[in-house]
Design an enzyme around this catalytic site. Structure first.
Site, short mmCIF file in Angstrom:
data_model
loop_
_atom_site.label_atom_id
_atom_site.label_comp_id
_atom_site.label_asym_id
_atom_site.label_seq_id
_atom_site.Cartn_x
_atom_site.Cartn_y
_atom_site.Cartn_z
N GLY A 76 83.22 7.98 10.30
CA GLY A 76 81.78 7.38 10.76
C GLY A 76 81.72 7.43 12.12
O GLY A 76 82.15 8.23 13.13
N GLU B 246 88.10 8.78 11.60
CA GLU B 246 87.66 9.97 11.85
C GLU B 246 86.42 9.77 12.42
O GLU B 246 85.28 9.28 11.67
CB GLU B 246 87.67 10.83 10.50
CG GLU B 246 88.75 10.99 10.13
CD GLU B 246 89.72 12.04 10.78
OE1 GLU B 246 89.18 12.71 11.85
OE2 GLU B 246 90.99 12.09 10.77
N CYS C 54 79.75 16.28 12.05
CA CYS C 54 80.60 15.54 13.12
C CYS C 54 81.23 16.64 13.95
O CYS C 54 81.41 16.21 15.13
CB CYS C 54 81.69 14.67 12.48
SG CYS C 54 82.64 15.41 11.60
#
Length: 462
Positions: free
Chosen positions: A191, A213, A247
């Site tokens: 997140g 992460e 991401c």
């Protein structure tokens, strides 16, 4: 939604399951992994439906990034599990011979996996693969932002796993907070950095190790000697995949000034080729997860700090659509350059040369990923050697995370720890050092009293 009062019972059942030893032998681990694989194969249509409902993902995009990716990771783990679980022999110095040393991988215990909403299936179950492979029990916390996926996970997991091996907690902040009060042997969170700090503080109460992460502004550097058309096509694909909600998506582009116009033309052509003249009508273009994130992205565009919109710049709040967008003449202090964009907005900044690009990257927090495009190997090596990022792909983007035995993770603000392949197995294992020393011979040299001769010999050998 899971009752907060029920969460301690869920965790205790998992801890009891671990102590009972059911998941610890390799045969049992293989069984658990095959059950997970069966879940994906047998429930593919329902998973794709849930992803379409929550995130508007095109089915083929959802299949490749959420289902096929995870199945491939399971297959890779099953293929290598025997080798990973074998004790590793370690050499011993002559002073300890006869004797043998080894590292024995053992499971940590009960672990907690907290997933985000952008890839709500893959990023929930991909960490579960190494957790099970290493012999742990696990509690899964899917994102409340993707309620259809969360409800499906809550329904399906008990059908494929015993509740003493894998359990699910659903809900929002209240449930996550209660979950983090429990003691785990490892917490795996994907997140943003703000919540990552909350997770780390909670973990500190029990001295629990964490894998975080996170994300960050991942740059793409395009140099004058690059294949511009290919670079533009690959950046466009990686940026607008999942409507930019990835991401490791290129967050901004640093392009040599002399080829900026050529690159922007190629980028425009690539987006038109991918999604047509009106991407809102394309079956291959995703939607923003909710209205709040849609509003956030549209505000970034209205805040200015750039000269022109190359393409896109529009949105539809009702359908959560934000057009693929490229901005030029972007200032370094523009709103779109402050934080990770996490949407289909691509700032393009002109730079003089590769060293200016390197300075620009190094003046900011370390990104989760970095991409560089050039036809010169020495130039690419110069970029890699003089920057720091969680991972790098050269002359492409995003793909490094799909190589099973390349560790995937961040550095600095972009994360702590890594997984995928063997690195994931290592993350969820303790490598216990073992020295096996026979009882004979048993020289008196090592025992007191230490007379002058003994001391002389000890000094010589040590």
């Amino acid at each position: 939604m899971t009752s907060v009062d029920h969460i301690p019972e869920i965790v205790q059942e998992l801890r009891a399951g671990f102590r009972a030893g059911a998941p610890n032998d390799v045969t049992s681990r293989r069984t658990q992994l095959r059950r997970l694989r069966a879940l994906f194969v047998e429930q593919e249509d329902r998973i794709l439906d849930a992803l379409a409902t929550d995130v508007g993902k095109p089915r083929i995009e959802a299949y490749t990034s959420e289902i096929a990716f995870t199945i491939n990771e399971i297959d890779h783990t099953l293929q290598h599990l025997n080798a990973w679980t074998k004790p590793k022999k370690i050499g011993v110095p002559i002073t300890f011979k006869p004797g043998k040393a080894m590292l024995r991988p053992e499971p940590l215990g009960t672990v907690c996996i907290i997933a985000p909403w952008n890839y709500p299936v893959q990023l929930l179950f991909a960490p579960l693969i190494p957790a099970l492979a290493a012999g742990n029990t696990a509690v899964l916390k899917p994102s409340e932002v993707t309620p259809s996926v969360a409800a499906l996970v809550e329904e399906l997991v008990p059908k494929y796993f015993d509740s003493s091996t894998v359990a699910v907690v659903t809900g929002a902040v209240e449930q996550t907070t209660a979950l983090l009060k429990e003691r785990f042997e490892h917490i795996f969170y994907t997140g943003n950095g703000q919540v990552g700090r909350i997770v780390m503080r909670a973990a500190a109460e029990h001295l629990t190790p964490v894998t975080l992460e996170l994300g960050g502004k991942s740059p793409a550097i395009v140099l004058a000697d690059a294949n511009i058309d290919v670079a533009a096509k690959r950046i466009a694909w990686a940026k607008f995949l999942n409507a930019g909600q990835t991401c490791v998506a290129p967050d901004y582009v640093l392009v040599e000034e002399k080829i900026e116009d050529q690159f922007l033309t190629a980028l425009t052509d690539a987006v038109t080729t991918f999604y047509g003249d009106d991407p809102q009508q394309s079956a291959d273009y995703a939607r923003i997860v909710n209205e709040g994130h849609h509003d956030r992205l549209m505000k970034l565009l209205s805040d200015g700090g750039y000269e022109a919109t190359v393409f896109g710049g529009t949105g539809d709040r009702k359908t959560r659509y934000v057009a693929p967008t490229a901005l030029t003449g972007v200032k370094a202090d523009a709103a779109v350059m402050a934080d990770e964009i996490f949407g289909p907005i691509l700032p393009v900044l002109a730079i003089g040369d590769v060293d200016e690009a390197i300075r620009f990257v190094n003046d900011r927090e370390k990104p989760l990923a970095l991409y560089a495009f050039s036809s010169d190997d020495d130039t690419l090596e110069h970029v890699v050697a003089n920057t720091s990022a969680g991972g790098v792909t050269l002359n492409h983007a995003v793909l490094h995370l799909a190589v099973p035995d390349l560790p995937f993770g961040g550095v600095g603000e972009s994360g702590i720890g890594a997984y995928h392949g063997k690195s994931g197995f290592d993350t969820f294992s303790h490598f216990k050092p073992v020295l096996d020393k026979p009882t004979r011979p048993d020289p008196a040299l090592m025992y007191p009293p230490y007379n002058a001769n003994k001391q002389k010999i000890i000094r010589k050998f040590m």
